[in-house]
Design a protein around this motif. Structure first.
Motif, short mmCIF file in Angstrom:
data_model
loop_
_atom_site.label_atom_id
_atom_site.label_comp_id
_atom_site.label_asym_id
_atom_site.label_seq_id
_atom_site.Cartn_x
_atom_site.Cartn_y
_atom_site.Cartn_z
N ASN A 130 1.49 -5.30 -10.18
CA ASN A 130 1.75 -4.59 -8.93
C ASN A 130 1.30 -5.44 -7.75
OD1 ASN A 130 0.03 -2.12 -7.07
ND2 ASN A 130 2.24 -2.37 -7.04
N CYS A 187 2.52 1.65 -4.70
CA CYS A 187 2.01 1.65 -6.08
C CYS A 187 2.76 2.68 -6.94
CB CYS A 187 0.52 1.97 -6.08
SG CYS A 187 -0.45 0.95 -4.95
N HIS A 241 -6.64 1.26 -12.03
CA HIS A 241 -5.39 1.60 -11.36
C HIS A 241 -4.25 1.82 -12.36
CE1 HIS A 241 -2.98 0.83 -7.38
NE2 HIS A 241 -3.23 2.11 -7.59
#
Length: 388
Positions: A194, A365, A133
């Motif tokens: 995050n 995100c 990610h």
């Protein structure tokens, strides 16, 4: 002879199409994602053959044959920042992973890049995500002069998924502290997270201030679950407890998980929390879906969502003395910016060292959906802290 001559362009076109199909087929082969042979990631985002000249398209595909992931960030209106770092891939083409043996028995997957003498920064993903990610962010941290570490939390990504009695924020906080001390005990760390990864960074900063130089929080979660039973009215608390009993027991829990982890459901969730749908690509879908197929993933999922929500950001923030940068996607439905039980817009009230910047038309995100905006804010802020 005339018939043969007139047929040559057709035969040539068929040959080109055959080569094109062959190259596309090769691009869709799987490449190794980590040291576990069962973990694979699809090569995605093939070059778009917009040109009518198929031969030119075949040439462009051939040039990309060694590329695993193709950049998904539009370059039409690049900033000066991106021009400066034009040579850096905005997505990682090849990620090599290492394994950290935590507590002498659990394999924790991690990635590291950058000079060993540089200031360390640790990237911590959110629920259900993994190292991948951060693919659009790692190269820029390295270029800015940091030693970049990214870790798959125990139970997620390519890390081991043991059948523990409990998966909690406290467990992962302990993992992060042990990881930092093992890798670079003599330096202070920049922690960047995050969602629940951001909440974990807050926990480390609160409990281990001597370990942390600064914190970067991206859409910080209010807890391991969206809210706590104590935050609800009496009828709401009863209903909440009933739903948890129905969904996370040993009979219906596995059925709920198997339904939840399908590619279709994951795609629906991504389209909820990403405002820019162009950022929801096949690579992102795979890094969320594939770990859920691992042995033990079902156990981790049910134990996590059936466990304690952990401490709230409001309780942790007053205890932190280091600089904090908080970036927040304004249109996030999971951790709302202006409403909900833990609205991000109120967090500066709890810590005078906190700088909050909201990103309009951005979801849960920001680092993956709007990496250019995030880097242009985040890296100068870190440099300013160094100068101070």
């Amino acid at each position: 002879m005339a018939w043969i001559h007139s047929s040559l362009p057709v035969l040539r076109r068929i040959d080109i199409e055959r080569k094109t199909n062959m190259l596309v087929s090769n691009k869709l082969k799987y490449c190794s994602y980590c040291r576990k042979s069962k973990w694979k990631l699809a090569a995605i985002k093939l070059a778009k053959m917009e040109s009518n000249n198929l031969e030119e398209s075949v040439t462009s595909l051939s040039a990309l044959e060694t590329t695993t992931v193709v950049d998904t960030i539009a370059t039409a209106k690049e900033s000066n920042f991106y021009r400066k770092f034009r040579h850096i891939p905005k997505t990682l083409k090849d990620m090599e992973f290492l394994s950290f043996k935590w507590k002498g028995k659990y394999n924790v997957n991690y990635f590291v890049d950058g000079r060993n003498s540089s200031e360390p920064i640790l990237l911590v993903h959110g629920f259900g995500a993994s190292i991948g990610h951060w693919r659009k962010n790692i190269p820029f941290f390295v270029e800015a002069g940091y030693r970049v570490y990214a870790v798959d939390l125990l139970g997620f990504g390519a890390s081991e998924k043991p059948r523990l009695n409990e998966y909690s924020l406290e467990l992962w906080k302990e993992l992060l502290v042990d990881f930092c001390c093992h890798m670079q005990r003599d330096k202070k760390w920049v922690l960047c997270g995050n969602s629940i990864g951001a909440l974990l960074c807050l926990m480390v900063g609160s409990d281990f201030p001597n370990l942390v130089d600064s914190l970067i929080l991206l859409n910080c979660a209010g807890g391991l679950t969206s809210f706590r039973e104590s935050e609800l009215s009496f009828p709401g608390a009863v209903l909440y407890r009933l739903v948890r009993l129905l969904l996370f027991n040993s009979l219906t829990g596995p059925l709920f998980f198997r339904s939840f982890r399908t590619r279709e459901n994951i795609l629906k969730l991504l389209n909820q929390v990403y405002i820019d749908k162009g950022a929801v690509d096949e690579y992102l879908l795979e890094i969320l879906h594939l770990p859920s197929l691992d042995e033990g993933a079902e156990h981790v999922f049910l134990k996590t969502l059936g466990g304690s929500p952990g401490p709230s950001p409001e309780k942790l923030l007053p205890n932190i003395s280091c600089p904090i940068l908080m970036l927040w996607g304004e249109d996030d439905p999971w951790t709302p910016y202006r409403k909900g039980f833990h609205p991000g817009i109120k967090f500066p009230e709890y810590n005078k060292n906190l700088k909050l910047i909201s990103l309009p038309k951005t979801g849960h995100c920001p680092h993956d959906e709007r990496p250019q905006q995030v880097h242009e804010i985040l890296l100068p802020w870190l440099q300013n802290n160094k100068n101070i």
